[in-house]
Design a protein around this motif. Structure first.
Motif, PDB file in Angstrom:
ATOM      1  N   TYR A  46     -15.120 -30.725 -26.061  1.00  0.00           N
ATOM      2  CA  TYR A  46     -15.983 -29.629 -25.621  1.00  0.00           C
ATOM      3  C   TYR A  46     -17.255 -29.566 -26.470  1.00  0.00           C
ATOM      4  O   TYR A  46     -17.200 -29.616 -27.701  1.00  0.00           O
ATOM      5  N   VAL A  47     -18.401 -29.440 -25.780  1.00  0.00           N
ATOM      6  CA  VAL A  47     -19.691 -29.279 -26.453  1.00  0.00           C
ATOM      7  C   VAL A  47     -20.314 -27.969 -25.971  1.00  0.00           C
ATOM      8  O   VAL A  47     -20.488 -27.778 -24.768  1.00  0.00           O
ATOM      9  N   PRO A  48     -20.645 -27.058 -26.893  1.00  0.00           N
ATOM     10  CA  PRO A  48     -21.181 -25.741 -26.499  1.00  0.00           C
ATOM     11  C   PRO A  48     -22.661 -25.797 -26.104  1.00  0.00           C
ATOM     12  O   PRO A  48     -23.524 -25.182 -26.731  1.00  0.00           O
ATOM     13  N   PHE A  49     -22.952 -26.528 -25.042  1.00  0.00           N
ATOM     14  CA  PHE A  49     -24.318 -26.588 -24.522  1.00  0.00           C
ATOM     15  C   PHE A  49     -24.249 -27.026 -23.066  1.00  0.00           C
ATOM     16  O   PHE A  49     -23.429 -27.887 -22.701  1.00  0.00           O
ATOM     17  N   LEU A  50     -25.103 -26.432 -22.231  1.00  0.00           N
ATOM     18  CA  LEU A  50     -25.162 -26.775 -20.819  1.00  0.00           C
ATOM     19  C   LEU A  50     -26.546 -27.322 -20.510  1.00  0.00           C
ATOM     20  O   LEU A  50     -27.493 -26.559 -20.284  1.00  0.00           O
ATOM     21  N   PRO A  51     -26.724 -28.648 -20.522  1.00  0.00           N
ATOM     22  CA  PRO A  51     -28.038 -29.206 -20.175  1.00  0.00           C
ATOM     23  C   PRO A  51     -28.332 -29.011 -18.695  1.00  0.00           C
ATOM     24  O   PRO A  51     -27.424 -28.919 -17.865  1.00  0.00           O
ATOM     25  N   GLN A  52     -29.624 -28.915 -18.387  1.00  0.00           N
ATOM     26  CA  GLN A  52     -30.030 -28.780 -16.989  1.00  0.00           C
ATOM     27  C   GLN A  52     -30.440 -30.147 -16.476  1.00  0.00           C
ATOM     28  O   GLN A  52     -31.305 -30.812 -17.060  1.00  0.00           O
ATOM     29  N   CYS A  53     -29.805 -30.562 -15.390  1.00  0.00           N
ATOM     30  CA  CYS A  53     -30.062 -31.883 -14.835  1.00  0.00           C
ATOM     31  C   CYS A  53     -31.515 -31.993 -14.367  1.00  0.00           C
ATOM     32  O   CYS A  53     -31.999 -31.151 -13.602  1.00  0.00           O
ATOM     33  N   SER A  54     -32.196 -33.014 -14.819  1.00  0.00           N
ATOM     34  CA  SER A  54     -33.601 -33.195 -14.451  1.00  0.00           C
ATOM     35  C   SER A  54     -33.752 -33.678 -13.017  1.00  0.00           C
ATOM     36  O   SER A  54     -34.848 -33.608 -12.444  1.00  0.00           O
ATOM     37  N   GLU A  55     -32.651 -34.123 -12.414  1.00  0.00           N
ATOM     38  CA  GLU A  55     -32.698 -34.644 -11.054  1.00  0.00           C
ATOM     39  C   GLU A  55     -32.460 -33.545 -10.014  1.00  0.00           C
ATOM     40  O   GLU A  55     -33.246 -33.376  -9.081  1.00  0.00           O
ATOM     41  N   CYS A  56     -31.369 -32.763 -10.187  1.00  0.00           N
ATOM     42  CA  CYS A  56     -31.023 -31.755  -9.173  1.00  0.00           C
ATOM     43  C   CYS A  56     -31.225 -30.324  -9.653  1.00  0.00           C
ATOM     44  O   CYS A  56     -31.154 -29.385  -8.854  1.00  0.00           O
ATOM     45  N   GLY A  57     -31.462 -30.130 -10.952  1.00  0.00           N
ATOM     46  CA  GLY A  57     -31.742 -28.795 -11.474  1.00  0.00           C
ATOM     47  C   GLY A  57     -30.525 -27.961 -11.804  1.00  0.00           C
ATOM     48  O   GLY A  57     -30.657 -26.812 -12.231  1.00  0.00           O
ATOM     49  N   LYS A  58     -29.324 -28.519 -11.639  1.00  0.00           N
ATOM     50  CA  LYS A  58     -28.119 -27.740 -11.910  1.00  0.00           C
ATOM     51  C   LYS A  58     -27.745 -27.822 -13.392  1.00  0.00           C
ATOM     52  O   LYS A  58     -28.067 -28.802 -14.073  1.00  0.00           O
ATOM     53  N   LEU A  59     -27.080 -26.785 -13.853  1.00  0.00           N
ATOM     54  CA  LEU A  59     -26.551 -26.788 -15.213  1.00  0.00           C
ATOM     55  C   LEU A  59     -25.208 -27.516 -15.208  1.00  0.00           C
ATOM     56  O   LEU A  59     -24.352 -27.235 -14.365  1.00  0.00           O
ATOM     57  N   THR A  60     -25.032 -28.428 -16.146  1.00  0.00           N
ATOM     58  CA  THR A  60     -23.823 -29.242 -16.149  1.00  0.00           C
ATOM     59  C   THR A  60     -23.103 -29.156 -17.486  1.00  0.00           C
ATOM     60  O   THR A  60     -23.718 -28.853 -18.520  1.00  0.00           O
ATOM     61  N   GLU A  61     -21.805 -29.410 -17.445  1.00  0.00           N
ATOM     62  CA  GLU A  61     -21.003 -29.431 -18.669  1.00  0.00           C
ATOM     63  C   GLU A  61     -20.745 -30.855 -19.146  1.00  0.00           C
ATOM     64  O   GLU A  61     -20.032 -31.061 -20.129  1.00  0.00           O
ATOM     65  N   LYS A  77     -11.395 -21.760 -28.999  1.00  0.00           N
ATOM     66  CA  LYS A  77     -10.034 -22.063 -28.545  1.00  0.00           C
ATOM     67  C   LYS A  77      -9.140 -20.830 -28.565  1.00  0.00           C
ATOM     68  O   LYS A  77      -8.167 -20.737 -27.816  1.00  0.00           O
ATOM     69  N   GLU A  78      -9.464 -19.889 -29.440  1.00  0.00           N
ATOM     70  CA  GLU A  78      -8.660 -18.668 -29.533  1.00  0.00           C
ATOM     71  C   GLU A  78      -8.838 -17.786 -28.298  1.00  0.00           C
ATOM     72  O   GLU A  78      -8.036 -16.885 -28.059  1.00  0.00           O
ATOM     73  N   TYR A  79      -9.882 -18.052 -27.508  1.00  0.00           N
ATOM     74  CA  TYR A  79     -10.205 -17.175 -26.382  1.00  0.00           C
ATOM     75  C   TYR A  79     -10.225 -17.898 -25.037  1.00  0.00           C
ATOM     76  O   TYR A  79     -10.120 -17.240 -23.998  1.00  0.00           O
ATOM     77  N   GLN A  80     -10.372 -19.221 -25.055  1.00  0.00           N
ATOM     78  CA  GLN A  80     -10.423 -19.972 -23.802  1.00  0.00           C
ATOM     79  C   GLN A  80      -9.530 -21.206 -23.905  1.00  0.00           C
ATOM     80  O   GLN A  80      -9.727 -22.059 -24.781  1.00  0.00           O
ATOM     81  N   SER A  81      -8.574 -21.299 -23.008  1.00  0.00           N
ATOM     82  CA  SER A  81      -7.602 -22.391 -23.066  1.00  0.00           C
ATOM     83  C   SER A  81      -8.198 -23.735 -22.663  1.00  0.00           C
ATOM     84  O   SER A  81      -7.674 -24.785 -23.043  1.00  0.00           O
TER      85      SER A  81
END
Length: 531
Positions: free
Chosen positions: A192-207, A182-186
């Protein structure tokens, strides 16, 4: 707290900046091997700006090796990052830089949001992916300059489980991670969860993380839209579950994660990171991961012909292109200079860089001692052996602009004869030294052709054009003098090359007057190498 990246080594009495940095690293009493790291996201055409981290790390690694340390120099390809935009320019494995019209740009556009290593190679070569393709170009750059670097793929680190323990620790301390970030990103909020899972359907990284189950080692998600600069990358809406290996940490957590996994002791980086990512990385390392950050060092960016280097805009020069106009040791020398000072790389003025390197070499061998301060002699003493493959006093350097003049003739024997006649090759020079010295002619000739300057006697012959216009001998003689003066060419060298072209000697009658008396068509053809 870790060292200020702007201050590491500053104030040291060392003549060579890499020695000052090595002092700071040694003061920490690091375990062996000492790990020197760099890294980049392989998103487009690698250029000499990307090469900055490799060379800055190389000199520090060499300084430490000279002190008896075992050193591992690694370079991470942050190739699990998502493709956020389609670049304007790409390069094949032969360094041919092309526009999007020469590749399947549509395929790239359809893969926005996916990791680089999950995107097909745009040139359909054997690399296997977009990310691997551009990592291979970086690897080839290092090989061309003779720097031994171990490349590490983030994608492979995640797949092999190397990141799993770090990822688990970050998610276990998610509340602390949020407070730090929070001190660096508004945009960081309580969800907020510090992990980007990769969608098993379309392959994109999601938040779109909806639940974290660390007992099962799983993250539940919804594939949501992602904001990427001024555009939105659409998610597919799929609801799924990913393991801790099926995704990645956000980059601000991934960077300090690399420090722990690889045991990094030193890492240089550009001023963009020094003013943004480094403070957060240092904070995360100390207060989330409980590790000590590496010794940092900030370097200034390069410009190219006075303009910012940019892969997206196409204002780039690759290592391969640079080595067409100068020796690898001259490029290595360019990085000996103080990294804290912004520098311009100018292909147009590369002759000045070569002249500077030649002086640097002469200082090392004591040939210009009287002209150099003690600090400059010490810099040459320490850095020169890292710049060349092997210091050899018998080595011969033909002045770069004279080498361009020698490019007037394609005959190797004539080139050597003129160079010897003008005193640029000693009588006792060994054969290998003569061969290496004359190799510079090809580079200087390529430089002249690339820049279209007055040394480009094949594409731009001011004197030839002047003769073709029908001027008399006195006017031609005057023009020869003026052409040499305009381009800071030694007049005797210039005339010698002209004599050689006309009648196979390095001296003779007044050249301009003589040319004025000859058949104009013959002279023009001769100068253009047509007769």
């Amino acid at each position: 707290m870790a060292e200020d990246p702007y201050e590491v080594g500053r104030g040291s009495k060392r003549a060579f900046w890499a020695e000052s940095v090595a002092d700071v690293i040694e003061a920490r009493d690091p375990e062996e091997p000492v790990v020197v790291k760099g890294g980049v996201s392989p998103s487009g055409v690698p250029h000499i700006g990307h090469f900055n981290e490799i060379m800055r790390g190389y000199y520090v690694a060499e300084a430490l090796r000279d002190r008896g340390h075992e050193v591992r120099q690694v370079f991470t390809a942050d190739d699990k990052d998502r493709l956020r935009a389609v670049p304007r320019r790409l390069a094949d494995l032969d360094w041919n830089v092309v526009g999007l019209g020469e590749v399947d740009a549509g395929a790239l556009g359809r893969n926005l949001g996916k990791p680089y290593t999950d995107i097909p190679d745009p040139f359909d070569c054997d690399c296997g992916s977009y990310g691997a393709h551009f990592t291979n170009l970086l690897r080839k750059s290092a090989e061309l300059v003779g720097v031994d670097v171990e490349f590490v793929s983030n994608t492979e680190l995640y797949a092999d489980g190397e990141f799993e323990a770090v990822t688990r620790r970050v998610l276990e301390r998610a509340d602390r991670a949020r407070e730090v970030l929070k001190e660096y990103q508004s945009k960081v909020d309580d969800d907020y969860v510090p992990f980007l899972p990769q969608c098993s359907e379309c392959g994109k990284l999601t938040e779109g993380v909806t639940e974290v189950d660390l007992d099962a080692g799983e993250v539940h998600y919804v594939c949501e839209d992602v904001e990427a600069g001024d555009r939105t990358i659409e998610g597919c809406g799929h609801e799924g579950v990913a393991t801790l290996r099926e995704g990645k940490l956000p980059w601000r957590f991934e960077w300090p994660g690399q420090w722990e996994i690889l045991g990094v002791d030193f890492e240089p980086f550009g001023k963009d990171h020094a003013e943004g990512s480094w403070p957060s990385g240092e904070d995360i390392a100390e207060n989330v991961l409980d590790i000590e950050p590496p010794v940092p060092m900030v370097y200034e960016w390069f410009t190219l012909e006075g303009e910012p280097l940019s892969s997206s805009s196409g204002n780039v020069v690759t290592v391969d292109e640079v080595l067409e106009v100068l020796e690898p040791e001259v490029l290595r020398y360019f990085f000996v200079k103080n990294p804290r000072k912004q520098r311009d790389f100018s292909v147009e003025n590369v002759d000045q860089l070569v002249d500077e390197f030649d002086r640097f070499e002469r200082v090392y061998f004591g040939e210009e001692d009287a002209l150099r301060s003690e600090g400059e002699r010490e810099l040459a003493r320490r850095a020169y052996p890292m710049v060349v493959d092997e210091p050899r006093e018998e080595r011969v350097r033909i002045p770069y602009t004279f080498a361009a003049v020698l490019g007037m003739t394609e005959d190797p024997a004539v080139r050597e004869q003129i160079a010897r006649k003008e005193g640029h090759i000693p009588d006792d020079a060994p054969e290998w030294a003569v061969e290496d010295a004359l190799a510079r002619v090809e580079q200087a000739q390529h430089w002249a052709r690339r820049t279209g300057n007055e040394f480009d006697y094949e594409l731009k012959r001011a004197t030839t054009d002047f003769v073709a216009e029908g001027h008399d001998g006195d006017a031609i003689q005057s023009e020869i003098y003026e052409t040499a003066k305009r381009n800071d060419i030694d007049i005797s060298d210039f005339f010698a090359a002209g004599y050689r072209l006309l009648f196979d000697d390095t001296e003779g009658p007044q050249l301009g007057t003589f040319m004025g008396k000859l058949d104009r068509e013959f002279v023009v053809k001769r100068l253009r190498r047509e007769a």
